[in-house]
Design an enzyme around this catalytic site. Structure first.
Site, mmCIF file in Angstrom:
data_model
loop_
_atom_site.group_PDB
_atom_site.id
_atom_site.type_symbol
_atom_site.label_atom_id
_atom_site.label_comp_id
_atom_site.label_asym_id
_atom_site.label_seq_id
_atom_site.Cartn_x
_atom_site.Cartn_y
_atom_site.Cartn_z
ATOM 1 N N ASP A 6 0.874 -1.169 0.000
ATOM 2 C CA ASP A 6 0.000 0.000 0.000
ATOM 3 C C ASP A 6 0.911 1.219 0.000
ATOM 4 O O ASP A 6 1.478 1.591 1.029
ATOM 5 C CB ASP A 6 -0.889 -0.007 1.245
ATOM 6 C CG ASP A 6 -1.728 1.268 1.384
ATOM 7 O OD1 ASP A 6 -1.738 2.088 0.448
ATOM 8 O OD2 ASP A 6 -2.371 1.436 2.447
ATOM 9 N N LYS A 67 3.069 11.772 -3.457
ATOM 10 C CA LYS A 67 2.189 10.898 -4.236
ATOM 11 C C LYS A 67 1.227 11.722 -5.083
ATOM 12 O O LYS A 67 0.824 11.300 -6.171
ATOM 13 C CB LYS A 67 1.417 9.979 -3.298
ATOM 14 C CG LYS A 67 0.483 8.995 -4.006
ATOM 15 C CD LYS A 67 -0.221 8.084 -3.014
ATOM 16 C CE LYS A 67 -1.216 7.164 -3.672
ATOM 17 N NZ LYS A 67 -1.906 6.283 -2.702
ATOM 18 N N GLU A 144 -7.254 0.746 -4.644
ATOM 19 C CA GLU A 144 -7.243 0.674 -3.183
ATOM 20 C C GLU A 144 -8.566 0.181 -2.585
ATOM 21 O O GLU A 144 -8.551 -0.704 -1.709
ATOM 22 C CB GLU A 144 -6.850 2.035 -2.607
ATOM 23 C CG GLU A 144 -5.384 2.364 -2.865
ATOM 24 C CD GLU A 144 -5.011 3.781 -2.499
ATOM 25 O OE1 GLU A 144 -5.891 4.530 -2.018
ATOM 26 O OE2 GLU A 144 -3.845 4.163 -2.703
#
Length: 561
Positions: A6, A67, A144
């Site tokens: 993750d 990110k 996700e």
């Protein structure tokens, strides 16, 4: 060994599927959450908790929240060198890879990495590039919310149910609607906002704290202290009805009391942004809130009471529990890694996913006596189950035209200029003065995110396939090779010294925050640590670290309680 990762905006985790279950892998500090922060200190690369502490005391030496810059040309400067988001993300991935190898006792080469469901093709390519730079073979990218649902889905192999996964992480927001039946997990719809997350709530609260105290929220020197206070207050309000903020910032004493109601007022514009993706996902799944059987909250930001209340109110139910919202995505990614590796423990689990965005081409439409180009013609609609192949027929604009140029786009806007340009394909057609030449355009999209475009001229049978040109923000092969060399040239701080480095970085951050008599006190703690390091007594050093961390916990607790 195949692992699941993750790669988060705020924190990252790594997990492996063993003994029929996914398990999280700890970092050198014994924690499963590794902050997605990197820093250069004394010429050495520092990653994780220590880097986050460095960011608080010396923000110019660290980088975080990168990110959000995936798929762009934005650069961050560290140690006199410029890095792009995939390179910084590769540093996080490399540290996670090292943690996994130390924990498992064997090399790690293959990985499934999670991405926000609403990441576009360019952002997904950036994640793949980061994996390559870190020395990983990225076998699959998994959305996700899908990963989170997969973690829950292991326990739901009987009966049928519709699940809505509400995923609010540090920097992104995703909604996925899934249907579970007899070991099959089918994603019905996904939607989201790639620029909405818990960090935005922290930022809004930091501005409120500053404005209440008549401070400049944009002051570079004050921002680290304000953001830390805001983060502490936000966490405190997750378990208490109010939080008191007392601290010395900008030469003045802050003494504020923040209630949950006030926090909800301050963040109301952000809460309002949750509605659009939620409504779109339900609409695309052709479901009403009352038809959702279970609500799953994922991501650390869902611990905020206003967010939990909003989700429960809209879905008319309490969320299910059983998996830590911070850990669900990593656990699900490990399950997906096992599926890719065909683990025997998952023989009866089947999963389908959907395309998050519409894929299509640019076309022209006649208005009056003229043709106007630049309109979007969808070929694969968003939330279509993948893998998928779709075909549409198009024709030349004018008789005698000998060339057709197709722009390939991803998005939901009617005008292609407002969508993401993926590439171009040009095909030659016979000069036909009598009628329009026709072509068939086929899009094939698979679970790995690979899009193939084939064009067939109907009158001749001639075919052409898409070769995607270099996209703005995408790393070229030469740039990836250069980034690999930069990574190898960096001096990595030894893993075995991570606990001492983290404590020293935390002491430095405390010194930067302290004022008056508190600073000599912090200096005394630093001297005690340095003396213990010189003595090289592991047992005494371990005891001292615990004592100093406890002292720092009390020091920080005095700021927000």
């Amino acid at each position: 060994m195949h692992i699941g990762i993750d790669l988060g905006t705020t924190n990252s985790l790594i997990a492996v599927f063993r003994g029929g279950q996914p398990e999280l892998i700890p970092n050198p500090l014994g924690q499963v959450l590794t902050p997605s922060v990197v820093a250069i200190r004394d010429g050495q690369l520092v990653v994780g908790e220590a880097a986050r502490e460095i960011a608080r005391s010396a923000p110019a030496q660290a980088a975080a929240l990168f990110k959000r810059s995936m798929g762009t040309d934005r650069e961050y400067r560290l140690g006199g060198t410029a890095y792009r988001a995939p390179e910084l993300s590769a540093m996080i991935l490399s540290a996670l890879k090292a943690d996994a190898e130390a924990h498992l006792g064997q090399p790690v080469t293959d990985a499934v990495i999670s991405v926000p469901a609403y990441f576009n093709e360019l952002q997904r390519k950036a994640v793949r590039a980061a994996g390559r730079i870190a020395g990983l073979n990225v076998t699959r990218l998994i959305n996700e919310p899908t990963a989170a649902a997969l973690a829950y889905g292991l326990h739901e192999r009987e009966g049928e149910s519709r699940i809505l996964v509400f995923d609010l992480g540090g920097g992104t927001f995703d909604i996925s609607v899934l249907e579970l039946f007899e070991g099959v997990m089918e994603v019905r719809a996904s939607a989201g906002d790639a620029f909405l997350g818990g960090e935005d709530f922290t930022e809004a609260l930091a501005r409120h704290i500053a404005q209440t105290a008549a401070l400049d929220p944009h002051d570079a020197e004050l921002r680290p202290a304000l953001l830390k206070l805001a983060e502490q207050a936000k966490c405190a309000l997750s378990t208490a009805p109010e939080a008191r903020i007392t601290a010395e910032v900008g030469g003045q004493t802050l003494d504020q009391t923040l209630t949950r109601d006030r926090f909800e007022e301050v963040t109301a514009p952000l809460l309002a942004r949750l509605a659009v993706p939620l409504d779109r996902a339900l609409s695309d799944a052709n479901l009403s809130p009352g038809e959702i059987d279970r609500l799953v909250l994922v991501g650390g930001a869902t611990r905020m009471q206003p967010v939990r209340a909003y989700a429960g109110r809209r879905l008319r139910q309490l969320p299910v529990s059983g998996v830590d919202p911070d850990q669900a995505v990593a656990l699900g990614a490990a399950v997906q890694a096992a599926l890719v590796a065909r683990d025997a423990g998952l023989d009866d689990v089947v999963m389908t996913d959907v395309s998050a965005f519409t894929l299509g081409i640019d076309t022209a439409h006649r208005r009056g006596d003229r043709w106007h180009a630049g309109y979007f013609a969808p070929i694969i609609e968003r939330n279509t189950v993948i893998p998928v192949s779709r075909e549409e027929t198009f024709s030349t604009v004018e008789p005698g035209q000998t060339e057709l140029r197709f722009g390939i786009y991803q998005g939901e806007a009617p005008v292609v200029a407002d969508n993401l340009h993926l590439g171009e394909l040009t095909v030659q057609v016979p000069r036909n003065m009598a009628e329009h030449e026709k072509v068939k355009v086929r899009f094939t999209y698979d679970v790995s995110g690979l899009l193939e475009v084939d064009v067939t001229v109907l009158s001749t049978g001639k075919k052409a396939s898409l070769v995607i040109s270099q996209l703005a923000g995408e790393m070229t092969e030469a740039e990836i090779t250069k980034a690999l060399k930069k990574m190898k040239a960096l001096k990595h701080h030894p893993r075995e010294d991570a606990a001492n480095l983290h404590l020293r970085a935390r002491l430095d951050a405390a010194f930067a925050m302290a004022r008056g008599p508190s600073r000599p006190w912090v200096t005394g703690l630093i001297l005690r640590l340095e003396e213990a390091l010189d003595a090289q007594d592991p047992d005494a050093l371990d005891t001292l670290r615990k004592d100093l961390h406890a002292a720092l916990d009390r020091f920080e607790a005095d700021h927000v309680r």
